[in-house]
Write a protein that holds these residues in place. Structure first.
Motif, PDB file in Angstrom:
ATOM      1  N   VAL A  58       0.962  -1.231  -0.189  1.00 42.18           N
ATOM      2  CA  VAL A  58       0.453   0.217  -0.159  1.00 42.18           C
ATOM      3  C   VAL A  58       0.715   1.051  -0.003  1.00 42.18           C
ATOM      4  O   VAL A  58       0.533   1.964  -0.627  1.00 42.18           O
ATOM      5  CB  VAL A  58      -0.862  -0.535   0.950  1.00 42.18           C
ATOM      6  N   TRP A  59       1.917   1.368   0.645  1.00 42.06           N
ATOM      7  CA  TRP A  59       2.777   2.379   0.692  1.00 42.06           C
ATOM      8  C   TRP A  59       3.724   2.402  -0.231  1.00 42.06           C
ATOM      9  O   TRP A  59       3.653   3.406  -1.288  1.00 42.06           O
ATOM     10  CB  TRP A  59       3.695   2.125   1.906  1.00 42.06           C
ATOM     11  N   ALA A  60       3.705   0.907  -1.141  1.00 42.33           N
ATOM     12  CA  ALA A  60       4.668   1.555  -2.460  1.00 42.33           C
ATOM     13  C   ALA A  60       3.909   2.206  -3.107  1.00 42.33           C
ATOM     14  O   ALA A  60       3.943   2.604  -4.163  1.00 42.33           O
ATOM     15  CB  ALA A  60       4.979  -0.056  -2.725  1.00 42.33           C
ATOM     16  N   GLY A  61       2.301   1.773  -3.223  1.00 42.78           N
ATOM     17  CA  GLY A  61       1.405   2.394  -3.971  1.00 42.78           C
ATOM     18  C   GLY A  61       1.082   3.675  -4.269  1.00 42.78           C
ATOM     19  O   GLY A  61       1.060   4.595  -4.936  1.00 42.78           O
TER      20      GLY A  61
ATOM     21  N   ARG B 222      16.389  -2.696  -4.585  1.00 39.74           N
ATOM     22  CA  ARG B 222      16.177  -1.960  -3.857  1.00 39.74           C
ATOM     23  C   ARG B 222      18.075  -1.039  -4.181  1.00 39.74           C
ATOM     24  O   ARG B 222      18.489  -0.371  -4.452  1.00 39.74           O
ATOM     25  CB  ARG B 222      15.933  -1.497  -2.184  1.00 39.74           C
ATOM     26  N   THR B 223      18.702  -2.287  -3.473  1.00 42.58           N
ATOM     27  CA  THR B 223      20.003  -2.664  -3.149  1.00 42.58           C
ATOM     28  C   THR B 223      20.964  -2.501  -4.365  1.00 42.58           C
ATOM     29  O   THR B 223      21.964  -2.370  -4.439  1.00 42.58           O
ATOM     30  CB  THR B 223      20.483  -3.141  -2.168  1.00 42.58           C
TER      31      THR B 223
ATOM     32  N   LEU C 254      18.615   6.268  -6.285  1.00 43.64           N
ATOM     33  CA  LEU C 254      17.540   6.399  -5.783  1.00 43.64           C
ATOM     34  C   LEU C 254      15.543   6.019  -5.565  1.00 43.64           C
ATOM     35  O   LEU C 254      15.248   5.446  -5.256  1.00 43.64           O
ATOM     36  CB  LEU C 254      17.560   7.571  -3.828  1.00 43.64           C
ATOM     37  N   ARG C 255      15.563   6.949  -6.398  1.00 36.03           N
ATOM     38  CA  ARG C 255      14.134   7.588  -7.037  1.00 36.03           C
ATOM     39  C   ARG C 255      13.972   5.925  -7.938  1.00 36.03           C
ATOM     40  O   ARG C 255      12.970   5.676  -7.283  1.00 36.03           O
ATOM     41  CB  ARG C 255      14.155   8.929  -8.180  1.00 36.03           C
TER      42      ARG C 255
ATOM     43  N   SER D  53      10.988   0.685  -8.684  1.00 37.60           N
ATOM     44  CA  SER D  53      10.870  -0.392  -9.399  1.00 37.60           C
ATOM     45  C   SER D  53      10.498  -1.584  -8.293  1.00 37.60           C
ATOM     46  O   SER D  53      10.385  -2.338  -8.340  1.00 37.60           O
ATOM     47  CB  SER D  53      12.714  -0.855  -9.676  1.00 37.60           C
ATOM     48  N   SER D  54      11.517  -1.075  -6.887  1.00 36.77           N
ATOM     49  CA  SER D  54      11.115  -2.045  -6.245  1.00 36.77           C
ATOM     50  C   SER D  54       9.488  -1.489  -5.206  1.00 36.77           C
ATOM     51  O   SER D  54       8.568  -2.928  -4.638  1.00 36.77           O
ATOM     52  CB  SER D  54      11.994  -1.632  -5.093  1.00 36.77           C
TER      53      SER D  54
END
Lengths: 251, 61
Positions: free
Chosen positions: A76-79, A146-147, A152-153, A158-159
């Protein structure tokens, strides 16, 4: 009284708020864990089928629930991050992944500890176990993706996409015991039929679940704070005004 | 209460190994996570402070 909640979407405003909330969540989590463990080991009766082995339920079920719940919250946070391009949302998603992965690992491990004495096997490739194992790989995927991306963006986006696509696995895990013939037992607690457990067992399990939930909130908020310090180049820590002042003087 | 003695409690009706492994590993994971976060926080703050006050070529740029 109206509170402008949107101001807390800025990492600088969120940082001190999270700092004030963490001790409360942590204290209540510790207290509930104490009460839950006491009820689980001293009040809840011995199971007539499984003997004392069933007591693993007091960590197994809360860990498994948190592993699924945290994945959904992360997605949800990713969305939200993808939709609103909000930095703090991506940071929340980033902060949730390690704790979610830990609970997934614990659900699998405690499951093995329960499976050996009751089924006679540490592991079976049934639908519930296999889909939970896939969840662990998904958490690992989100973190590794992510790593592996320096920008960063792009890493955020992507993640986030990876996390969102993977959310389809959560209902598969949850309903696997209904959809397929699994060795894993069905739900002991359900919305429609209520509980099939003794009241004290259920109370202990729910207390432990609430404790794990509050623990997760505390740990995730404190990880978000670390991420804010690491990612934002502003003096955000509280309680050290002298440092901020010195910086201001130097500038 | 169903435990006659402490040894009975730790034996868990013969399932002690499985029950205690589950609980101890869960506790260790949680403690480890909290400690790791403390260290991460300390490191992040130290690095931040060094960056702001150090005046090295990191900040000069």
């Amino acid at each position: 009284m109206s509170v402008n909640w949107s101001k807390y979407s800025a990492p600088m405003a969120f940082y001190p708020l999270a700092g004030r909330l963490i001790p409360w969540f942590a204290c209540v989590a510790v207290v509930l864990m104490g009460v839950g463990l006491y009820m689980g080991f001293f009040v809840a009766p011995t199971d007539f089928q499984q003997g004392e082995a069933y007591r693993i339920i007091f960590v197994h079920v809360p860990a498994a629930w948190m592993s699924m719940f945290l994945y959904v919250v992360m997605a949800v946070w990713a969305g939200i991050g993808l939709g609103l391009n909000a930095r703090l949302s991506f940071m929340m998603a980033q902060a949730i992944a390690p704790t979610g992965a830990m609970f997934t690992f614990l659900a699998l491990l405690t499951g093995a500890m329960w499976g050996k004495p009751t089924w006679g096997a540490w592991w079976v490739w049934d639908a519930r176990l296999t889909s939970e194992l896939i969840l662990l790989f998904q958490y690992a995927g989100v973190m590794l993706l992510r790593t592996s991306i320096d920008d960063l963006r792009r890493a955020d986006r992507s993640s986030a996409v990876f996390a969102l696509v993977g959310v389809v696995n959560v209902p598969i895990i949850y309903f696997s015991v209904q959809w397929w013939n699994t060795l894993h037992q069905g739900a002991s607690v359900s919305m429609s039929t209520g509980s099939k457990m003794a009241a004290t067992m259920l109370t202990a399990m729910l207390l432990m679940t609430l404790a794990f939930w509050l623990y997760s909130v505390a740990v995730i908020l404190s990880r978000v704070r670390c991420i804010v310090i690491e990612r934002e180049s502003l003096p955000v820590w509280e309680g050290e005004p002298t440092v901020v002042q010195k910086v201001a003087e130097v500038r | 209460m169903q435990w006659g003695s402490a040894s009975e409690f730790f034996a868990m009706g013969g399932y002690g190994l499985y029950v205690w492994t589950s609980f101890v590993v869960t506790a260790l994971c949680m403690v480890w996570e909290v400690l790791a976060l403390w260290r991460r926080r300390a490191a992040a703050r130290a690095e931040h402070r060094a960056m702001l006050l150090g005046g090295t070529d990191e900040t000069a740029a």
